[in-house]
Design an enzyme around this catalytic site. Structure first.
Site, PDB file in Angstrom:
ATOM      1  N   ARG A 121      53.272  55.038  40.382  1.00 56.30           N
ATOM      2  CA  ARG A 121      52.573  55.111  41.750  1.00 56.30           C
ATOM      3  C   ARG A 121      53.386  53.537  42.305  1.00 56.30           C
ATOM      4  O   ARG A 121      52.718  53.203  43.021  1.00 56.30           O
ATOM      5  CB  ARG A 121      51.314  54.742  41.658  1.00 56.30           C
ATOM      6  CG  ARG A 121      50.667  56.151  41.274  1.00 56.30           C
ATOM      7  CD  ARG A 121      49.108  56.164  41.412  1.00 56.30           C
ATOM      8  NE  ARG A 121      48.736  57.769  40.788  1.00 56.30           N
ATOM      9  CZ  ARG A 121      48.204  58.028  39.751  1.00 56.30           C
ATOM     10  NH1 ARG A 121      48.396  56.941  38.626  1.00 56.30           N
ATOM     11  NH2 ARG A 121      47.825  59.290  39.620  1.00 56.30           N
ATOM     12  N   LYS A 143      61.986  52.247  54.504  1.00 56.10           N
ATOM     13  CA  LYS A 143      62.268  53.458  54.383  1.00 56.10           C
ATOM     14  C   LYS A 143      63.038  54.263  53.133  1.00 56.10           C
ATOM     15  O   LYS A 143      64.006  53.667  52.903  1.00 56.10           O
ATOM     16  CB  LYS A 143      62.959  54.113  55.747  1.00 56.10           C
ATOM     17  CG  LYS A 143      61.828  54.398  56.701  1.00 56.10           C
ATOM     18  CD  LYS A 143      62.814  55.231  57.873  1.00 56.10           C
ATOM     19  CE  LYS A 143      61.764  55.123  59.235  1.00 56.10           C
ATOM     20  NZ  LYS A 143      62.757  56.153  60.102  1.00 56.10           N
ATOM     21  N   GLU A 185      75.593  51.672  63.624  1.00 54.51           N
ATOM     22  CA  GLU A 185      74.219  51.341  63.405  1.00 54.51           C
ATOM     23  C   GLU A 185      74.198  49.842  64.170  1.00 54.51           C
ATOM     24  O   GLU A 185      73.503  49.529  64.854  1.00 54.51           O
ATOM     25  CB  GLU A 185      73.747  51.052  62.198  1.00 54.51           C
ATOM     26  CG  GLU A 185      73.476  52.482  61.521  1.00 54.51           C
ATOM     27  CD  GLU A 185      72.417  53.079  61.991  1.00 54.51           C
ATOM     28  OE1 GLU A 185      71.465  52.619  62.628  1.00 54.51           O
ATOM     29  OE2 GLU A 185      72.070  54.246  61.394  1.00 54.51           O
ATOM     30  N   LYS A 227      65.864  44.565  63.461  1.00 55.68           N
ATOM     31  CA  LYS A 227      65.157  45.391  62.848  1.00 55.68           C
ATOM     32  C   LYS A 227      63.987  44.844  62.223  1.00 55.68           C
ATOM     33  O   LYS A 227      62.979  45.723  62.246  1.00 55.68           O
ATOM     34  CB  LYS A 227      66.002  46.334  61.782  1.00 55.68           C
ATOM     35  CG  LYS A 227      65.516  47.219  61.047  1.00 55.68           C
ATOM     36  CD  LYS A 227      66.209  48.577  60.106  1.00 55.68           C
ATOM     37  CE  LYS A 227      65.441  49.481  59.584  1.00 55.68           C
ATOM     38  NZ  LYS A 227      66.507  50.426  58.916  1.00 55.68           N
ATOM     39  N   GLU A 237      56.233  53.590  61.675  1.00 54.51           N
ATOM     40  CA  GLU A 237      56.833  54.357  62.593  1.00 54.51           C
ATOM     41  C   GLU A 237      55.834  55.259  63.487  1.00 54.51           C
ATOM     42  O   GLU A 237      55.884  56.259  63.743  1.00 54.51           O
ATOM     43  CB  GLU A 237      57.879  55.325  62.058  1.00 54.51           C
ATOM     44  CG  GLU A 237      58.885  55.802  63.067  1.00 54.51           C
ATOM     45  CD  GLU A 237      60.105  56.662  62.339  1.00 54.51           C
ATOM     46  OE1 GLU A 237      60.500  57.641  63.030  1.00 54.51           O
ATOM     47  OE2 GLU A 237      60.293  56.362  61.404  1.00 54.51           O
ATOM     48  N   ARG A 241      58.621  51.669  66.275  1.00 55.68           N
ATOM     49  CA  ARG A 241      59.832  51.787  65.388  1.00 55.68           C
ATOM     50  C   ARG A 241      60.783  52.983  65.770  1.00 55.68           C
ATOM     51  O   ARG A 241      61.699  52.969  65.239  1.00 55.68           O
ATOM     52  CB  ARG A 241      59.360  51.869  63.776  1.00 55.68           C
ATOM     53  CG  ARG A 241      60.296  52.003  62.799  1.00 55.68           C
ATOM     54  CD  ARG A 241      59.550  51.657  61.553  1.00 55.68           C
ATOM     55  NE  ARG A 241      60.759  51.890  60.668  1.00 55.68           N
ATOM     56  CZ  ARG A 241      60.612  51.330  59.119  1.00 55.68           C
ATOM     57  NH1 ARG A 241      59.791  50.875  58.691  1.00 55.68           N
ATOM     58  NH2 ARG A 241      61.767  51.531  58.513  1.00 55.68           N
ATOM     59  N   ASN A 245      65.660  55.055  65.833  1.00 62.86           N
ATOM     60  CA  ASN A 245      66.269  56.275  65.896  1.00 62.86           C
ATOM     61  C   ASN A 245      67.147  56.820  66.909  1.00 62.86           C
ATOM     62  O   ASN A 245      67.485  57.929  67.140  1.00 62.86           O
ATOM     63  CB  ASN A 245      65.082  57.489  65.572  1.00 62.86           C
ATOM     64  CG  ASN A 245      64.519  57.136  64.421  1.00 62.86           C
ATOM     65  OD1 ASN A 245      64.947  57.313  63.380  1.00 62.86           O
ATOM     66  ND2 ASN A 245      62.880  57.371  64.502  1.00 62.86           N
ATOM     67  N   HIS A 248      70.069  59.067  66.469  1.00 61.90           N
ATOM     68  CA  HIS A 248      69.938  59.932  65.159  1.00 61.90           C
ATOM     69  C   HIS A 248      69.337  61.432  65.280  1.00 61.90           C
ATOM     70  O   HIS A 248      69.803  62.084  64.275  1.00 61.90           O
ATOM     71  CB  HIS A 248      68.758  59.247  64.442  1.00 61.90           C
ATOM     72  CG  HIS A 248      69.641  57.873  63.791  1.00 61.90           C
ATOM     73  ND1 HIS A 248      69.739  56.812  64.265  1.00 61.90           N
ATOM     74  CD2 HIS A 248      69.694  57.253  62.686  1.00 61.90           C
ATOM     75  CE1 HIS A 248      70.148  55.993  63.806  1.00 61.90           C
ATOM     76  NE2 HIS A 248      70.143  56.213  62.588  1.00 61.90           N
ATOM     77  N   HIS A 252      71.888  63.716  62.745  1.00 58.66           N
ATOM     78  CA  HIS A 252      71.291  64.497  61.984  1.00 58.66           C
ATOM     79  C   HIS A 252      71.639  66.014  62.032  1.00 58.66           C
ATOM     80  O   HIS A 252      72.033  66.660  61.004  1.00 58.66           O
ATOM     81  CB  HIS A 252      69.895  64.422  61.809  1.00 58.66           C
ATOM     82  CG  HIS A 252      69.332  62.930  61.192  1.00 58.66           C
ATOM     83  ND1 HIS A 252      67.991  62.570  61.548  1.00 58.66           N
ATOM     84  CD2 HIS A 252      70.006  62.112  60.532  1.00 58.66           C
ATOM     85  CE1 HIS A 252      68.049  61.375  60.910  1.00 58.66           C
ATOM     86  NE2 HIS A 252      69.196  61.096  60.376  1.00 58.66           N
ATOM     87  N   HIS A 265      77.223  58.915  57.910  1.00 59.57           N
ATOM     88  CA  HIS A 265      76.237  58.558  58.774  1.00 59.57           C
ATOM     89  C   HIS A 265      76.390  57.806  59.764  1.00 59.57           C
ATOM     90  O   HIS A 265      75.877  58.243  61.294  1.00 59.57           O
ATOM     91  CB  HIS A 265      74.795  58.019  57.771  1.00 59.57           C
ATOM     92  CG  HIS A 265      73.768  57.561  58.847  1.00 59.57           C
ATOM     93  ND1 HIS A 265      72.919  58.779  59.150  1.00 59.57           N
ATOM     94  CD2 HIS A 265      73.020  56.505  59.099  1.00 59.57           C
ATOM     95  CE1 HIS A 265      71.932  58.239  59.667  1.00 59.57           C
ATOM     96  NE2 HIS A 265      71.895  56.912  59.885  1.00 59.57           N
TER      97      HIS A 265
END
Length: 362
Positions: A121, A143, A185, A227, A237, A241, A245, A248, A252, A265
């Site tokens: 955990r 993330k 990026e 960032k 998010e 936030r 993206n 993106h 994707h 990417h």
């Protein structure tokens, strides 16, 4: 050396950026209160270059470190490889204060972070990103995730590291293509947040491409500052936030349609940013000049401007599997100008399809 603070209350941490951070990393480990047993996750590209060097630094800080190497590439960011890492962690007797270090690019960081977030955990996690893309993107913000056959990063968590150490001397072994993908990026940060930074990239393109030390430290630190500022205001998010993206959603889809092989990417994001700029212009939100500046800087940074191996129909289907799609509505991050973006979920299908068609190469 530059230090960037990610302010998240009890989850706050520092990003250290510079050349030769051995003493800083060793000092951090000595004062962190970790258990002695640690796992260093790396990949088959980075491990042979830096694995033993980093292991020695960590052991000099008082840890007993086992290096675990995964195959390089996006295909390792999956549940089957994650299970092998869980097994190794159990075999090593890692406890709840045993740190997991991620030495490598975004795949290693995302995967090792996912393991750290879920093993017992949650155990301490430290990012040691070696690629430009990971330094300005996946290593900052917490993330962590693995991919599923039906989509990228669909299984994951928000889990902050205890620290991020970016030793830029490790970038000297990066292929030119890997430098370019990080620049995708970096361009994004100028578009979404800082028009002056975008102009800096335009004006210093040669120094940026050559990774001259002053330019490298500045562009990485400024990207991390942007960032960090966004993540500090919206860790999970729920609002702001989402601007991270930008580019993106289409990216994707491009990655999925090309099997995560043809484009890495940052290359897919570069194409996706031009697509998002195009949608913005078609909606009357920005001028054609703004779109031209985005496309010109992408091309100047030796990134692709069009995607091969894609179809509009397939890409359009793919965007509905994106994490940003809610109740069947795609949340697009769109430009209001260089340095400012907004989110919209009311973009007509025909405009999306036209923008996609304009990004498909022959």
């Amino acid at each position: 050396m530059r230090k960037v603070r990610v302010a998240l209350g009890e989850e706050s941490y520092d990003i250290l950026i510079g050349y030769g951070l051995e003493k800083e990393l060793q000092s951090f480990v000595q004062g962190a209160g970790f258990s002695k047993q640690a796992m260093l996750v790396t990949d088959s590209n980075v491990g042979p270059l830096y694995g033993e060097k980093v292991r020695a630094i960590l052991e000099a800080g008082g840890l007993h470190v086992t290096v675990v190497t995964i195959p390089a590439g996006e295909s390792s960011k999956c549940l089957s490889v994650a299970e092998k890492l869980y097994t190794r962690a159990i075999e090593l007797g890692l406890d709840r204060k045993s740190p997991i270090f991620a030495l490598g690019g975004g795949v290693v960081g995302d995967l090792a972070g996912f393991i750290a977030a879920t093993y017992m955990r949650g155990v301490p996690f430290v990012q040691l990103p070696t690629s430009l893309l990971a330094q300005v993107d996946s290593s900052v913000g917490g993330k962590v995730a693995v991919n599923h056959a039906l989509g990228k990063n669909l299984i994951g968590a928000f889990y902050q590291p205890k620290g991020v150490f970016m030793d830029l001397s490790m970038m000297e072994s990066l292929p030119k293509r890997e430098i370019a993908t990080g620049l995708g990026e970096i361009i994004k940060y100028g578009i979404i947040y800082d028009a002056d930074f975008f102009a800096y990239l335009e004006q210093h393109a040669d120094a940026v491409l050559a990774l001259e030390r002053e330019a490298a430290v500045h562009m990485i630190a400024r990207s991390c500052e942007i960032k960090a500022a966004v993540v500090s205001k919206d860790e999970k998010e729920s609002g702001l936030r989402r601007i991270l993206n930008f580019g993106h959603t289409m990216a994707h889809a491009i990655e999925k349609e090309t099997g995560y092989i043809r484009y890495n990417h940052g290359e897919a994001v570069a194409i996706g940013m031009i697509g998002a700029a195009d949608i913005s212009a078609r909606l009357g939100m920005v001028s054609a000049d703004d779109v031209a500046r985005v496309e010109a800087l992408v091309a100047r940074m030796q990134l692709p401007t069009k995607a091969e191996g894609c179809t509009v129909d397939a890409m359009y289907r793919d965007i509905f599997h994106d994490k940003k799609t809610i109740n069947g509505k795609v949340n697009w991050v769109l430009m209001q100008g260089i340095g400012k973006v907004t989110c919209r979920n009311d973009v007509p299908e025909d405009i999306v399809r036209e923008a996609m068609a304009a990004r498909i190469g022959k």
